[in-house]
Design a protein around this motif. Sequence first.
Motif, short mmCIF file in Angstrom:
data_model
loop_
_atom_site.label_atom_id
_atom_site.label_comp_id
_atom_site.label_asym_id
_atom_site.label_seq_id
_atom_site.Cartn_x
_atom_site.Cartn_y
_atom_site.Cartn_z
N ARG A 65 0.76 -1.18 -0.35
CA ARG A 65 0.09 -0.13 0.27
C ARG A 65 0.67 1.21 0.10
NH1 ARG A 65 -4.72 2.04 1.27
NH2 ARG A 65 -4.80 3.73 2.93
N ASP A 66 1.61 1.33 0.77
CA ASP A 66 2.00 2.76 1.53
C ASP A 66 3.75 2.25 1.55
OD1 ASP A 66 1.83 2.41 3.88
OD2 ASP A 66 0.43 3.64 3.80
N ASP A 67 4.58 3.18 2.13
CA ASP A 67 5.90 3.49 2.87
C ASP A 67 5.85 2.41 3.68
OD1 ASP A 67 7.69 5.03 1.59
OD2 ASP A 67 6.29 6.26 1.28
N ASP A 68 4.74 2.72 5.21
CA ASP A 68 4.94 2.23 6.02
C ASP A 68 4.44 0.24 6.34
OD1 ASP A 68 4.79 4.53 7.83
OD2 ASP A 68 3.07 4.64 7.89
N SER A 69 3.54 -0.01 4.93
CA SER A 69 3.29 -1.92 4.75
C SER A 69 4.14 -2.17 4.78
CB SER A 69 2.24 -1.43 4.69
OG SER A 69 2.51 -1.20 2.77
N VAL A 70 5.27 -0.93 3.43
CA VAL A 70 6.82 -2.12 2.80
C VAL A 70 7.77 -2.48 3.91
CG1 VAL A 70 8.81 -1.33 0.92
CG2 VAL A 70 6.31 -0.61 0.47
N ASN A 71 7.88 -1.40 5.18
CA ASN A 71 8.61 -1.38 5.68
C ASN A 71 7.96 -2.18 6.72
OD1 ASN A 71 10.21 0.76 4.71
ND2 ASN A 71 9.07 2.37 6.28
N GLU A 72 7.00 -2.10 7.67
CA GLU A 72 6.73 -3.39 8.16
C GLU A 72 6.44 -4.34 7.91
OE1 GLU A 72 2.38 -4.52 9.97
OE2 GLU A 72 2.49 -2.57 9.07
N ILE A 87 15.43 -7.38 -3.57
CA ILE A 87 14.24 -6.85 -3.12
C ILE A 87 13.56 -6.57 -4.11
CG2 ILE A 87 12.95 -6.06 -0.99
CD1 ILE A 87 14.88 -6.59 0.65
N ILE A 88 12.52 -6.36 -4.82
CA ILE A 88 11.63 -5.64 -5.85
C ILE A 88 10.69 -5.01 -5.94
CG2 ILE A 88 12.08 -5.15 -8.80
CD1 ILE A 88 13.48 -7.38 -8.63
N ASP A 89 10.89 -3.58 -5.54
CA ASP A 89 9.33 -3.20 -4.90
C ASP A 89 8.49 -2.22 -5.85
OD1 ASP A 89 7.34 -1.85 -2.99
OD2 ASP A 89 8.78 -0.49 -2.22
N HIS A 90 7.17 -2.81 -6.10
CA HIS A 90 6.41 -2.45 -6.96
C HIS A 90 5.68 -1.30 -6.87
CE1 HIS A 90 8.72 -4.75 -10.10
NE2 HIS A 90 7.88 -5.82 -8.83
N THR A 91 5.34 -0.96 -5.06
CA THR A 91 4.55 -0.11 -4.45
C THR A 91 5.05 1.29 -4.94
OG1 THR A 91 4.57 -1.93 -2.13
CG2 THR A 91 3.30 -0.04 -2.23
N ALA A 98 12.08 5.43 -0.67
CA ALA A 98 12.95 4.21 -1.52
C ALA A 98 13.97 4.75 -1.36
CB ALA A 98 12.34 4.58 -2.62
N ILE A 99 14.52 5.38 -0.87
CA ILE A 99 15.79 6.28 -0.84
C ILE A 99 16.54 6.13 0.46
CG2 ILE A 99 17.64 7.86 -0.36
CD1 ILE A 99 15.78 9.78 -2.31
N GLN A 100 15.59 5.68 1.44
CA GLN A 100 16.14 5.09 2.72
C GLN A 100 15.91 3.92 2.85
OE1 GLN A 100 17.21 7.46 5.85
NE2 GLN A 100 17.82 5.45 6.09
N ARG A 101 14.89 3.12 2.18
CA ARG A 101 15.03 1.33 2.69
C ARG A 101 15.94 1.43 0.88
NH1 ARG A 101 10.06 2.34 2.69
NH2 ARG A 101 9.48 3.03 0.30
N THR A 102 16.70 1.78 -0.46
CA THR A 102 17.89 1.51 -0.74
C THR A 102 18.99 2.04 -0.02
OG1 THR A 102 16.63 2.34 -2.67
CG2 THR A 102 19.25 1.93 -2.86
#
Length: 284
Positions: A65-72, A87-91, A98-102
């Motif tokens: 859904r969003d940043d929070d759900s991806v992080n969770e 990890i390939i994220d299509h969200t 996106a920068i922080q997760r990379t």
Amino acid sequence: MIKAFLGTGLLGANFVKAMLDRGEQVQVWNRSAAKAAALEALGARVFSAAADAVKGADYVHLTLRDDDSVNEVLAAAAPGLQPGAVIIDHTTTSAAGAIQRTRDWKERGFTYLHAPVFMGPANAREGSGFMLVSGNQEVITAVQPLLDKMTGKVLNFGPEEGKAAGMKLIGNCFLVAFTAGLSDTLSLGKALHIPVQDINALFEAWNPANMIAARLQRMTSGDYSKPSWELAMARKDTQLFMNTVQGNGALTVIPAIAAEMDRWIEKGFGNSDWTVIAKDAADR
């Protein structure tokens, strides 16, 4: 090669179905278990925990859904990730996220690539539409063959992390504004008692979408001194829209546009090209 897919809503489920059609081994997880379970009969391996779904997977895809759900979800999956997993994220997320997760997942020894899409469920099923990427070009080159199978065209926006996320937001912003504008157009047509089929016929014959590139160039040129439509005249027509619909429905975006036009007319730009209302946004 084993793939995991986390998030099997309409888009994710059709990505998985296409993978299974290609004979790929896919392990799936979804917060609502029933959505993932529906894929089991098609050959997917279904897991009740994200950490179990990613075990042994070379590639982990996400459509959430969003940043929070991806992080969770990634935090929950982390214990099951095998070394070297990609990890390939299509969200659709924020560029900052996106920068922080990379950065964060690189520090943990994993590759994270944000690859948002302009694709609906039907596109995911048939491998059409567009997928956006940016960032480490070596990573993109390595996964390009995999992504090519998933979409009609991969758009590479260069080495800047987060740019693909930004481009997706820009595209979605246009779609939202475009749809709201069409809604107001339909409201005006309704107030004028003009059937929808006649409006369709107008746009089939006269397609303003063909003007987007030229209009964008005019809006960003910085020169509004040679008007094709003066701002004061555009404002006059805008008032006609509002007067016509008043008492016969509601307009969503036109009143806000009228207020912006008034602001620029008060600043002395009434005889300028009406695209001057974009001047502040266009200035870099």
